[in-house]
Design an enzyme around this catalytic site. Structure first.
Site, PDB file in Angstrom:
ATOM      1  N   CYS A  78      -2.840  -7.863 -10.352  1.00 34.58           N
ATOM      2  CA  CYS A  78      -1.410  -9.152 -11.043  1.00 34.58           C
ATOM      3  C   CYS A  78      -2.621  -9.763 -11.295  1.00 34.58           C
ATOM      4  O   CYS A  78      -2.350  -8.782 -12.952  1.00 34.58           O
ATOM      5  CB  CYS A  78      -1.271  -9.916  -9.555  1.00 34.58           C
ATOM      6  SG  CYS A  78      -0.261 -10.602  -9.916  1.00 34.58           S
ATOM      7  N   HIS A 169       0.726  -7.453  -4.848  1.00 31.60           N
ATOM      8  CA  HIS A 169      -0.619  -6.903  -3.938  1.00 31.60           C
ATOM      9  C   HIS A 169      -0.493  -6.529  -2.698  1.00 31.60           C
ATOM     10  O   HIS A 169      -0.085  -7.263  -2.028  1.00 31.60           O
ATOM     11  CB  HIS A 169      -0.607  -8.873  -3.540  1.00 31.60           C
ATOM     12  CG  HIS A 169      -0.533 -10.179  -4.855  1.00 31.60           C
ATOM     13  ND1 HIS A 169      -1.768 -10.567  -5.206  1.00 31.60           N
ATOM     14  CD2 HIS A 169       0.614 -10.121  -5.734  1.00 31.60           C
ATOM     15  CE1 HIS A 169      -1.535 -11.801  -6.297  1.00 31.60           C
ATOM     16  NE2 HIS A 169      -0.113 -11.295  -6.631  1.00 31.60           N
ATOM     17  N   GLU A 171      -3.122  -6.509  -0.920  1.00 25.28           N
ATOM     18  CA  GLU A 171      -3.818  -6.581   0.041  1.00 25.28           C
ATOM     19  C   GLU A 171      -3.532  -7.610   1.079  1.00 25.28           C
ATOM     20  O   GLU A 171      -3.058  -8.383   1.870  1.00 25.28           O
ATOM     21  CB  GLU A 171      -5.549  -7.635  -0.238  1.00 25.28           C
ATOM     22  CG  GLU A 171      -4.083  -8.785  -1.263  1.00 25.28           C
ATOM     23  CD  GLU A 171      -4.057  -9.101  -2.635  1.00 25.28           C
ATOM     24  OE1 GLU A 171      -3.284  -7.842  -2.688  1.00 25.28           O
ATOM     25  OE2 GLU A 171      -3.180 -10.203  -3.293  1.00 25.28           O
TER      26      GLU A 171
HETATM   27  N1  GLN Z   1       0.727 -15.471 -13.431  1.00 24.33           N
HETATM   28  C1  GLN Z   1      -0.422 -15.090 -13.003  1.00 24.33           C
HETATM   29  C2  GLN Z   1      -1.309 -14.967 -14.325  1.00 24.33           C
HETATM   30  O1  GLN Z   1      -0.803 -15.257 -15.253  1.00 24.33           O
HETATM   31  C3  GLN Z   1      -0.574 -14.024 -11.943  1.00 24.33           C
HETATM   32  C4  GLN Z   1      -0.309 -13.943 -10.711  1.00 24.33           C
HETATM   33  C5  GLN Z   1      -1.054 -13.475  -9.669  1.00 24.33           C
HETATM   34  O2  GLN Z   1      -1.889 -13.027  -9.820  1.00 24.33           O
HETATM   35  N2  GLN Z   1      -0.523 -13.175  -8.737  1.00 24.33           N
HETATM   36  O3  GLN Z   1      -1.814 -15.131 -14.769  1.00 24.33           O
END
Ligand code: GLN
Length: 191
Positions: A78, A169, A171
Site C-alpha cells: 500500500c 494489506h 498482513e
Molecule cells: N492512502 C495512502 C497513501 O496515499 C495509502 C493507504 C494505505 O497504506 N493503507 O499513501
C-alpha cells in the site's frame, strides 16, 4: 539461522506484518533508525500514509532507505508500494524509482475507500483475500514486472525481481502465502 526481516516502523500498521513473519518463523525487527538496516536480510515497508513517511524520513533517511532498497529484497504494501514506485500521481510525489510502475494514490475515492475482496492469484493455493484501505491503483507496469494478481484489470500484487509490492494489506488476512513468497525471495539474498 532465522531470517531477519525489518519492518519500517515509523508509522502505519507494522505490528500485523510482524505477526505474519513470526508465524512463518522469521525474526521481525521493527526499524525506527536507518542504522538498523545493515543487519537485515530484507525489509517490509508497510501501509500508512506515504506522504507522512516522506516527512518522517527526511532527505537523509530517504537516501539511506533508497540505497538499501536497491541492494536487498524489499516488500512494499500500500503506502510502501507508493514509496517504491517510479511515478506517483494524485498528487505527484517523490518515489524511490525501485519499481517500474505508475501508481495513483487514493484511487478508489471516498465512497469505497476500504473493502475486502477475494480474487484469483498466480500464487499457488487458490483465491486470495485482499484487504484494501484507501488503496492506490497501479496504472502502468513496465515490461519486466510480473503481475501475480489483478483487480478490475489493474495489477494489485506484483513481483519485479526482488521487490514485490501489493496495493492491498496481506498482513491483515490470516493467509500467509504473500509473506511466505517474500521470505523465499529474501532467502535468495542480494540483488
Ligand atoms: N492512502 C495512502 C497513501 O496515499 C495509502 C493507504 C494505505 O497504506 N493503507 O499513501
Amino acid at each position: 539461522m532465522k531470517q531477519k526481516i525489518g519492518i519500517l516502523a515509523l508509522q502505519g500498521d507494522f505490528e500485523a506484518h510482524a505477526r505474519r513473519l513470526s508465524e512463518l518463523g522469521a525474526a521481525a525487527v521493527l526499524v525506527r533508525k536507518m542504522n538498523q538496516l545493515d543487519a537485515l536480510d530484507g525489509l517490509i515497508i508497510p501501509g500508512g500514509e506515504s506522504s507522512v513517511f516522506l516527512n518522517l524520513l527526511g532527505e537523509k533517511g530517504f537516501a539511506t532507505l533508497s540505497e538499501f532498497v536497491m541492494t536487498k529484497p524489499v516488500f512494499g504494501t500500500c503506502a510502501g508500494c507508493i514509496l517504491l514506485a517510479r511515478e506517483v500521481e494524485n498528487p505527484p510525489q517523490k518515489g524511490m524509482g525501485a519499481l517500474d510502475i505508475t501508481v495513483r494514490r487514493n484511487a478508489y475515492g471516498r465512497q469505497i475507500d476500504s473493502t475486502i475482496v477475494e480474487g484469483p492469484t498466480k500464487l499457488p493455493g487458490g483465491p486470495l483475500e485482499q484487504v484494501y484501505i484507501r488503496a492506490p491503483r497501479i496504472e502502468r507496469v513496465g515490461p519486466a514486472v510480473a503481475v501475480l494478481a489483478e483487480r478490475d484489470g489493474h495489477p494489485v500484487l506484483i513481483r519485479p525481481g526482488r521487490r514485490p509490492a501489493a496495493t492491498f494489506h496481506p498482513e491483515l488476512s490470516p493467509d500467509t502465502r504473500v509473506h511466505a513468497a517474500f521470505l523465499a525471495l529474501a532467502g535468495q539474498g542480494g540483488k
